[in-house]
Design a protein around this motif. Structure first.
Motif, PDB file in Angstrom:
ATOM      1  N   TYR A  44      -1.050   4.161  -1.758  1.00  0.00           N
ATOM      2  CA  TYR A  44      -2.587   3.941  -1.384  1.00  0.00           C
ATOM      3  C   TYR A  44      -2.753   4.155   0.111  1.00  0.00           C
ATOM      4  O   TYR A  44      -1.888   3.743   0.931  1.00  0.00           O
ATOM      5  CB  TYR A  44      -2.943   2.347  -1.682  1.00  0.00           C
ATOM      6  CG  TYR A  44      -2.748   1.960  -3.427  1.00  0.00           C
ATOM      7  CD1 TYR A  44      -3.171   3.026  -4.342  1.00  0.00           C
ATOM      8  CD2 TYR A  44      -2.338   0.909  -3.515  1.00  0.00           C
ATOM      9  CE1 TYR A  44      -2.777   2.569  -5.413  1.00  0.00           C
ATOM     10  CE2 TYR A  44      -2.077   0.312  -4.907  1.00  0.00           C
ATOM     11  CZ  TYR A  44      -2.446   1.232  -5.890  1.00  0.00           C
ATOM     12  OH  TYR A  44      -2.213   0.812  -7.020  1.00  0.00           O
ATOM     13  N   ASN A  45      -3.820   4.656   0.584  1.00  0.00           N
ATOM     14  CA  ASN A  45      -3.976   4.941   1.655  1.00  0.00           C
ATOM     15  C   ASN A  45      -4.956   3.806   2.605  1.00  0.00           C
ATOM     16  O   ASN A  45      -5.928   3.137   1.991  1.00  0.00           O
ATOM     17  CB  ASN A  45      -4.867   6.178   2.173  1.00  0.00           C
ATOM     18  CG  ASN A  45      -4.964   6.575   3.716  1.00  0.00           C
ATOM     19  OD1 ASN A  45      -4.038   6.403   4.506  1.00  0.00           O
ATOM     20  ND2 ASN A  45      -6.161   7.065   4.062  1.00  0.00           N
ATOM     21  N   ILE A  46      -4.539   3.261   3.707  1.00  0.00           N
ATOM     22  CA  ILE A  46      -5.254   2.283   4.606  1.00  0.00           C
ATOM     23  C   ILE A  46      -6.257   3.173   5.872  1.00  0.00           C
ATOM     24  O   ILE A  46      -5.316   3.823   6.424  1.00  0.00           O
ATOM     25  CB  ILE A  46      -4.369   1.426   5.208  1.00  0.00           C
ATOM     26  CG1 ILE A  46      -3.372   0.546   4.204  1.00  0.00           C
ATOM     27  CG2 ILE A  46      -5.092   0.355   6.201  1.00  0.00           C
ATOM     28  CD1 ILE A  46      -2.527  -0.454   4.701  1.00  0.00           C
ATOM     29  N   GLU A  47      -7.383   3.137   5.531  1.00  0.00           N
ATOM     30  CA  GLU A  47      -7.906   3.838   6.629  1.00  0.00           C
ATOM     31  C   GLU A  47      -8.135   2.907   7.961  1.00  0.00           C
ATOM     32  O   GLU A  47      -8.492   3.637   9.105  1.00  0.00           O
ATOM     33  CB  GLU A  47      -9.455   3.980   6.027  1.00  0.00           C
ATOM     34  CG  GLU A  47      -9.475   5.044   4.824  1.00  0.00           C
ATOM     35  CD  GLU A  47     -10.805   5.442   4.081  1.00  0.00           C
ATOM     36  OE1 GLU A  47     -11.829   5.001   4.774  1.00  0.00           O
ATOM     37  OE2 GLU A  47     -10.931   5.958   3.121  1.00  0.00           O
ATOM     38  N   PHE A  76       0.853  -1.082  -0.068  1.00  0.00           N
ATOM     39  CA  PHE A  76       0.041  -0.064   0.161  1.00  0.00           C
ATOM     40  C   PHE A  76       0.872   1.072   0.118  1.00  0.00           C
ATOM     41  O   PHE A  76       0.601   2.193  -0.766  1.00  0.00           O
ATOM     42  CB  PHE A  76      -0.952   0.208   1.073  1.00  0.00           C
ATOM     43  CG  PHE A  76      -2.227  -0.930   0.709  1.00  0.00           C
ATOM     44  CD1 PHE A  76      -3.402  -0.140   0.636  1.00  0.00           C
ATOM     45  CD2 PHE A  76      -2.305  -2.040   1.172  1.00  0.00           C
ATOM     46  CE1 PHE A  76      -4.644  -0.899   0.475  1.00  0.00           C
ATOM     47  CE2 PHE A  76      -3.292  -2.800   0.865  1.00  0.00           C
ATOM     48  CZ  PHE A  76      -4.661  -2.232   0.503  1.00  0.00           C
ATOM     49  N   THR A 115     -10.310   0.801   2.656  1.00  0.00           N
ATOM     50  CA  THR A 115      -9.193   1.725   1.663  1.00  0.00           C
ATOM     51  C   THR A 115     -10.164   2.327   0.677  1.00  0.00           C
ATOM     52  O   THR A 115     -11.238   1.955   0.685  1.00  0.00           O
ATOM     53  CB  THR A 115      -8.070   1.071   0.981  1.00  0.00           C
ATOM     54  OG1 THR A 115      -7.230   1.926   0.263  1.00  0.00           O
ATOM     55  CG2 THR A 115      -8.582   0.135  -0.134  1.00  0.00           C
TER      56      THR A 115
END
Length: 170
Positions: free
Chosen positions: A35-38, A30, A58
Motif C-alpha cells: 500500500y502506498n502512503i501519500e 503499509f 492513502t
C-alpha cells in the motif's frame, strides 16, 4: 455482476500510544502489503495520556481501505482508527516552506502571488524569499506551481494534518 471498484483518496487518523517503534510498525504494515502512503504526519497530541496522532493519506479501493483500517486497528498500541473521508465533514491542512530566487519583476510577481495566496514571507534576502503557505493540498500545489516559473529553488512540505468538524475528539 459487480461494478469495478475504483480507488479513491482517504485520510485516516490513528490514535496511538506515544512509544518507540509504533510508527515503524504502522509504516511496515503499509509497505509489507504494497500500500502506498501519500502523506504521513505524526505528533504527540495528549501529554497527560502520552498519546500521538498519526494522519495517513492513502489511495485504495473501498475493500483495500477497509483492510487497511482493520489491520491498523489490530496493531497494539493503537487506540482508535478513523477514516475521516468516509465519516464526513473534516478539515485538512498542509504547510509548505517555498524558497524562490529572483530579482526585479520576478521578485515583485512572487510577492504579489504570495499576497493572493496569503503566504507569509518568513525570510527575505536581496535575491530570494522563503514563503510559508498553509491550506489545502490543492492550494499548496497551485502556489508551488506558480512559483516554479518565478525561480523556485526548494520546497519543504509537512504532509496533511486533519481533524473532524464539531466537538468530538478522535
Amino acid at each position: 455482476m459487480s461494478a469495478i471498484e475504483t480507488a479513491s483518496r482517504h485520510t485516516i487518523s490513528v490514535l496511538v500510544d506515544n512509544e518507540p517503534g509504533i510508527l515503524a510498525r504502522v509504516v511496515g504494515l503499509f509497505s509489507g502489503r504494497g500500500y502506498n502512503i501519500e502523506s504521513l504526519t505524526v505528533a504527540k497530541t495528549n501529554e497527560k495520556e502520552n498519546l500521538s496522532r498519526i494522519t495517513i493519506v492513502t489511495t485504495g479501493t473501498p475493500m483495500v481501505i477497509e483492510q487497511i483500517k482493520a489491520q491498523l486497528d489490530r496493531l497494539v498500541p493503537v487506540h482508535r482508527v478513523r477514516d475521516l473521508t468516509v465519516e464526513g465533514a473534516h478539515v485538512e491542512r498542509e504547510l509548505a516552506l517555498v524558497k524562490v530566487k529572483g530579482t526585479g519583476e520576478r521578485r515583485v510577481e512572487a510577492l504579489r502571488l504570495a499576497d493572493v495566496f496569503r503566504a507569509k514571507v518568513i525570510d527575505a534576502k536581496n535575491d530570494s524569499f522563503v514563503f510559508e503557505v498553509t491550506g489545502s493540498s490543492d492550494k499548496v500545489d497551485t502556489f508551488i506551481g506558480l512559483m516554479d516559473g518565478l525561480g523556485l529553488v526548494d520546497v519543504g512540505r509537512t504532509g496533511i494534518v486533519a481533524t473532524t468538524r464539531g466537538g468530538e475528539a478522535l
